[in-house]
Scaffold this motif. Sequence first.
Motif, short mmCIF file in Angstrom:
data_model
loop_
_atom_site.label_atom_id
_atom_site.label_comp_id
_atom_site.label_asym_id
_atom_site.label_seq_id
_atom_site.Cartn_x
_atom_site.Cartn_y
_atom_site.Cartn_z
N GLY A 59 -0.60 4.04 -12.57
CA GLY A 59 -0.57 3.74 -11.14
C GLY A 59 -0.02 2.34 -10.93
N PRO A 60 -0.24 1.79 -9.75
CA PRO A 60 0.32 0.49 -9.40
C PRO A 60 -0.24 -0.64 -10.24
CG PRO A 60 -1.19 1.25 -7.70
CD PRO A 60 -1.06 2.36 -8.67
N HIS A 61 0.61 -1.59 -10.55
CA HIS A 61 0.20 -2.79 -11.27
C HIS A 61 0.70 -4.02 -10.50
CE1 HIS A 61 -0.69 0.03 -14.43
NE2 HIS A 61 -1.28 -0.92 -15.09
N ALA A 62 0.68 -3.91 -9.20
CA ALA A 62 1.11 -4.99 -8.34
C ALA A 62 0.13 -5.08 -7.16
CB ALA A 62 2.52 -4.72 -7.82
N MET A 63 -0.08 -6.32 -6.70
CA MET A 63 -1.00 -6.53 -5.58
C MET A 63 -0.33 -7.43 -4.56
SD MET A 63 -4.57 -7.07 -7.52
CE MET A 63 -4.44 -6.75 -9.26
N TYR A 64 -0.60 -7.14 -3.28
CA TYR A 64 0.03 -7.89 -2.20
C TYR A 64 -0.73 -9.16 -1.89
CZ TYR A 64 2.48 -3.50 -1.36
OH TYR A 64 3.23 -2.37 -1.48
N GLU A 65 0.02 -10.28 -1.77
CA GLU A 65 -0.58 -11.51 -1.26
C GLU A 65 -1.05 -11.22 0.16
OE1 GLU A 65 -1.29 -14.36 -2.62
OE2 GLU A 65 -0.33 -13.91 -4.53
N GLY A 66 -2.20 -11.68 0.50
CA GLY A 66 -2.74 -11.42 1.83
C GLY A 66 -3.47 -10.09 1.90
N GLY A 67 -3.43 -9.30 0.83
CA GLY A 67 -4.11 -8.02 0.81
C GLY A 67 -5.53 -8.16 0.29
N ALA A 68 -6.30 -7.11 0.45
CA ALA A 68 -7.72 -7.13 0.09
C ALA A 68 -7.93 -7.27 -1.42
CB ALA A 68 -8.40 -5.88 0.60
N GLY A 82 -0.39 -13.11 -13.90
CA GLY A 82 0.78 -12.37 -13.45
C GLY A 82 1.80 -13.28 -12.83
N GLY A 83 2.79 -12.68 -12.25
CA GLY A 83 3.85 -13.46 -11.64
C GLY A 83 4.50 -12.72 -10.50
N TYR A 84 5.57 -13.28 -10.00
CA TYR A 84 6.24 -12.75 -8.82
C TYR A 84 7.69 -12.44 -9.13
CZ TYR A 84 2.07 -14.52 -6.63
OH TYR A 84 0.76 -14.74 -6.31
N ALA A 85 8.18 -11.36 -8.57
CA ALA A 85 9.58 -10.99 -8.74
C ALA A 85 10.40 -11.72 -7.68
CB ALA A 85 9.75 -9.48 -8.56
N ARG A 155 8.03 4.37 0.42
CA ARG A 155 7.38 5.09 -0.70
C ARG A 155 6.79 4.10 -1.69
NH1 ARG A 155 11.94 8.03 0.35
NH2 ARG A 155 11.53 10.13 1.11
N GLN A 156 7.52 3.04 -1.96
CA GLN A 156 7.04 2.02 -2.89
C GLN A 156 5.83 1.29 -2.31
OE1 GLN A 156 9.99 -0.88 -3.97
NE2 GLN A 156 8.59 -2.01 -5.26
N TRP A 157 5.85 0.97 -1.03
CA TRP A 157 4.73 0.26 -0.40
C TRP A 157 3.47 1.10 -0.36
CZ3 TRP A 157 8.16 -1.17 4.32
CH2 TRP A 157 9.00 -2.24 3.99
N SER A 158 3.64 2.42 -0.22
CA SER A 158 2.47 3.29 0.01
C SER A 158 2.08 4.15 -1.19
CB SER A 158 2.76 4.22 1.18
OG SER A 158 3.82 5.11 0.86
N VAL A 182 4.42 -10.24 -3.75
CA VAL A 182 3.79 -9.21 -4.56
C VAL A 182 3.53 -9.81 -5.94
CG1 VAL A 182 4.01 -6.90 -5.55
CG2 VAL A 182 5.01 -7.39 -3.31
N ARG A 183 2.28 -9.81 -6.32
CA ARG A 183 1.89 -10.34 -7.64
C ARG A 183 1.87 -9.18 -8.62
NH1 ARG A 183 -1.58 -14.95 -9.00
NH2 ARG A 183 -2.24 -14.69 -11.15
#
Length: 192
Positions: A59-68, A82-85, A155-158, A182-183
Amino acid sequence: MTLEKNLYDAAVVGGGLTGLTAAVYLARAGKSVIVFEKESGLGGLARTTKLNGALFNLGPHAMYEGGAALRILNELGRLPKGGYASKGSMIGILQGRMVEVPGDLTPEENREWSRLMGGLSQIETESLRSISVEAWANLNIRHERVRLLFLAMCRQWSYCDEMGLLSAGFVLRQGQLAGKGVRYVEGAGRPS
């Protein structure tokens, strides 16, 4: 077989990130907790599996800045490495061909793409909860290639492929969070 009778204040079904987070908060509140997980390991979709020497994210291995997710992990003192693209360009596959944005778009498509992505943070998403992403895109994006590339971003965001059923308000909010950064989690769910 003997069964021990244990009493718990709470039972959490699922040992993914959400279930584990709930268990931690319950335990911090002084509750006794048991977690039930059907898989052999914890982590849910945040796990990685190794097959024939290759690593596959479940599944996803990225988390949004400002997200829960990042906010909660930071609060728990478990912020992942982690890091940022970089946010330079996007490459997609459209009608069997690779398309680089902005390089392969026409000037008109580029203007629409720039307006769309540049104005994303200004969209009031609450009022769009009852319209699908597909319907919103059909109403608001004139050029077909821009619309198709935007739906690919959605699709990528959701992590969902049902653009005709998915709420535009939800997905556009995810896009707004992605725009803040996106971290990408380093070594997440690495198999042992």
